[in-house]
Design a protein around this motif. Structure first.
Motif, PDB file in Angstrom:
ATOM      1  N   LEU A 184      -4.611   3.527  -2.190  1.00  0.00           N
ATOM      2  CA  LEU A 184      -4.339   2.447  -3.131  1.00  0.00           C
ATOM      3  C   LEU A 184      -3.648   1.275  -2.452  1.00  0.00           C
ATOM      4  CD1 LEU A 184      -2.760   4.689  -5.942  1.00  0.00           C
ATOM      5  CD2 LEU A 184      -5.165   4.039  -5.705  1.00  0.00           C
TER       6      LEU A 184
ATOM      7  N   ALA B 192      -9.594  -4.167 -10.406  1.00  0.00           N
ATOM      8  CA  ALA B 192      -9.523  -3.357  -9.194  1.00  0.00           C
ATOM      9  C   ALA B 192     -10.900  -3.224  -8.590  1.00  0.00           C
ATOM     10  CB  ALA B 192      -8.959  -1.977  -9.520  1.00  0.00           C
TER      11      ALA B 192
ATOM     12  N   SER C 167       0.071   8.760  -0.821  1.00  0.00           N
ATOM     13  CA  SER C 167      -0.977   9.348  -1.656  1.00  0.00           C
ATOM     14  C   SER C 167      -2.092  10.020  -0.842  1.00  0.00           C
ATOM     15  CB  SER C 167      -1.569   8.256  -2.539  1.00  0.00           C
ATOM     16  OG  SER C 167      -2.478   8.837  -3.444  1.00  0.00           O
TER      17      SER C 167
ATOM     18  N   GLU D  93      -6.032   9.574  -2.930  1.00  0.00           N
ATOM     19  CA  GLU D  93      -6.486   8.227  -3.249  1.00  0.00           C
ATOM     20  C   GLU D  93      -5.872   7.262  -2.256  1.00  0.00           C
ATOM     21  OE1 GLU D  93      -7.238   7.050  -7.880  1.00  0.00           O
ATOM     22  OE2 GLU D  93      -5.252   7.619  -7.265  1.00  0.00           O
TER      23      GLU D  93
ATOM     24  N   LYS E  21      -8.953   1.900  -3.331  1.00  0.00           N
ATOM     25  CA  LYS E  21      -8.861   0.959  -4.452  1.00  0.00           C
ATOM     26  C   LYS E  21      -7.976  -0.225  -4.110  1.00  0.00           C
ATOM     27  CE  LYS E  21      -9.534   4.284  -8.165  1.00  0.00           C
ATOM     28  NZ  LYS E  21      -8.918   4.971  -9.315  1.00  0.00           N
TER      29      LYS E  21
ATOM     30  N   THR F  23      -2.486  -2.994  -3.237  1.00  0.00           N
ATOM     31  CA  THR F  23      -2.376  -4.086  -4.204  1.00  0.00           C
ATOM     32  C   THR F  23      -2.367  -5.390  -3.427  1.00  0.00           C
ATOM     33  OG1 THR F  23      -0.996  -2.633  -5.521  1.00  0.00           O
ATOM     34  CG2 THR F  23      -1.043  -4.949  -6.159  1.00  0.00           C
TER      35      THR F  23
ATOM     36  N   GLU G 124     -13.147  -0.651  -6.409  1.00  0.00           N
ATOM     37  CA  GLU G 124     -13.141   0.729  -5.954  1.00  0.00           C
ATOM     38  C   GLU G 124     -14.290   0.915  -4.976  1.00  0.00           C
ATOM     39  OE1 GLU G 124     -11.779   2.205 -10.385  1.00  0.00           O
ATOM     40  OE2 GLU G 124     -13.542   3.095  -9.422  1.00  0.00           O
TER      41      GLU G 124
ATOM     42  N   TYR H 243       0.819  -1.205   0.000  1.00  0.00           N
ATOM     43  CA  TYR H 243       0.000   0.000   0.000  1.00  0.00           C
ATOM     44  C   TYR H 243       0.850   1.252   0.000  1.00  0.00           C
ATOM     45  CZ  TYR H 243       0.599  -0.086   5.098  1.00  0.00           C
ATOM     46  OH  TYR H 243       1.111  -0.120   6.351  1.00  0.00           O
TER      47      TYR H 243
END
Lengths: 325, 182
Positions: A151, A177, A146, A149, A170, A153, A179, A142
């Motif tokens: 984000l 993905a 940011s 956002e 996300k 993975t 959201e 992560y």
């Protein structure tokens, strides 16, 4: 001096009855001749008595005792050192991590990565308060920097309880993905499996894949095949997808092969089937993770017409072979 | 080094100071404990434990009297523990001499000093003395075992006694010197 030596030998030999008759009379003569000689004889006699008394000490070794003490003292020192070193290591590592993050932050990104080994499970809270449960053999990355956002993975399985804060959250997995704004959902996306699944427990999520958005409603599960474009949405009992975060797995009429896939990750074992037909047996029940593995295989043997063989391997994963009974 | 100085150094974490203390009291503690427990190995372990405990607790220990009486008090307590752990009758415990009587300890100290002086003898001479005094061997037996003449045994025994006497008599400055050279 010569006489002195002779007198000493006569006196000491007398202590051990080692004087000949001649020597004995010579000693008596010398003792009578001088008061000094007699005094010497007396003191050597009392010395002799004392020497005999020191026999009590012969069983003790000062060196041995000291070596034991020294060993203990050094051991305690080492323990204390390790204790201090442990904290020092934590401080150093956190310092290094800190500088690592700082350096990355200056460049604009800072990706943190959490990897959960097979057979383990972890729970973490992100900066924004979002809670993530990571299942065995999963990796979560992560971006801690940011601002507009959130984000992450994912490779593997995770359950997310996302805090609503206005910015989108996300989750990237494989080529898709999820959201969301603020919801609870589960994502399964293991590399070694040809499908991924997102299961929504509450709220609303969008699945973004190959530039198509798909909406999911509570209790809906989307199954995405790696190879095909099409996706399938089913109504499911979400309990199963939440329960693992509490250390249990609830299976309702699940194919045995799917159950064992979970067990493989959860217990870090390899499970094999000798017959294809066994894979398609259906299993119903709850498996508690904190229960030992052999208890679970015993349950399988009890509930299903199978025979289970457990092979313990030293250098590779343990193997479980399931065959028809 | 003075006792109080020695303790200060142990307190500060000086292992060498602990070693000096150990060297000073090891034998007399063993001898004293031997009156209560016949097992030499156990006695040695208990005495060693006293020094380990002294080291571990050095920061917390407040000496009210001398380090010597502290060590012996600790020894006494540990011996009582041994009795209790072995579930032996505690009757003997009551017979354990009270350490506060320093003369008790000093009496033992005399034998300790003698024994330590015996240890200073040249090895062969010491062996010959031990065979005669402790093992009850005759001069002939010793001569045979050591491959020497009976006359040499006689000479060696005489020299051993002479050495001990000269080093133990009052005003034994000589002994003081060699002990400290060691």
């Amino acid at each position: 001096m010569k006489n002195d030596k002779q007198l000493w030998e006569l006196i000491t030999s007398n202590l051990y009855r080692e004087n000949s008759n001649d020597e004995q009379s010579e000693l008596d003569k010398q003792l009578q001749s001088k008061k000094r000689n007699e005094k010497l004889n007396d003191s050597v006699h009392s010395l002799h008595v004392d020497i005999l008394a020191t026999n009590d000490l012969r069983g003790f070794s000062k060196e041995k005792s000291w070596n034991n003490i020294r060993k203990e003292v050094l051991r305690k020192r080492m323990l204390r050192f390790l204790n201090v070193a442990k904290y020092a290591a934590i401080v150093i590592v956190s310092f290094l991590l800190g500088t690592l993050f700082l350096q990355k932050a200056e460049k604009g990104t800072s990706i943190a990565e959490i990897r959960v080994p097979l057979g383990q499970m972890t729970e973490l809270t992100l900066d924004d308060g979002t809670q993530v449960w990571l299942n065995s053999g999963s990796t979560l990355k992560y971006d801690t920097k940011s601002d507009n956002e959130r984000l992450v993975t994912l490779e593997g399985e995770a359950f997310f309880d996302v805090t609503k804060n206005g910015t989108p959250f996300k989750v990237f997995f494989k080529d898709a993905a999820v959201e969301v704004l603020g919801t609870r959902f589960n994502v399964i996306a293991y590399h070694e499996e040809p499908i991924s699944q997102v299961t929504l427990v509450e709220g609303k999520v969008n699945i973004n894949r190959r530039s198509t958005l798909t909406k999911l409603h509570p209790s809906e599960q989307i199954t995405i095949s790696d190879k095909h474009k099409n996706m399938r949405i089913d109504k499911v009992n979400t309990d199963f997808y939440v329960s693992w975060t509490e250390g249990k797995m609830v299976f309702e009429e699940e194919r045995l092969v799917n159950v064992t896939k979970k067990l493989e990750r959860w217990y870090n074992v390899e499970i094999r089937f000798t017959e294809e037909s066994v894979k398609n047996l259906y299993f119903c029940g709850t498996i508690l993770k904190n229960k030992p593995f052999d208890q679970i295989i015993n349950a399988f043997e009890l509930l299903l017409p199978v025979k289970i063989q457990y092979k313990h391997n030293l250098h590779s994963k343990d193997q479980v072979i399931i065959s028809k009974r | 080094m003075k006792e109080s100085e020695l303790w200060k150094n142990v307190h500060r974490g000086d292992v060498d100071a602990l070693k000096i203390l150990h060297g000073k009291y090891f034998f007399s503690m063993c001898l004293w404990a031997k009156d209560a427990v016949a097992d030499d190995e156990l006695v040695e372990r208990v005495v060693s434990d006293c020094f380990i405990a002294l080291w571990e607790n050095r920061k917390r220990i407040q000496l009210r009297s001398s380090i010597k009486s502290y060590l012996f008090q600790m020894l006494r307590n540990k011996l009582i523990d041994v009795y209790r752990s072995r579930d032996l009758t505690t009757q003997y415990v009551n017979e354990l001499p009270d350490v506060c009587l320093e003369e008790q300890v000093d009496l033992k100290q005399h034998y300790v000093k003698l024994y330590e002086t015996i240890l200073l003898l040249p090895e062969q001479r010491r062996k010959i003395l031990e065979m005669a005094a402790f093992e009850g061997m005759t001069y002939n037996e010793i001569a045979e075992k050591m491959h020497i003449s009976k006359n040499t045994v006689k000479t060696q025994i005489a020299r051993a006694y002479r050495f001990l006497k000269e080093n133990l008599d009052p005003g034994d400055f000589y002994l003081f010197c060699i002990l400290h050279k060691k």
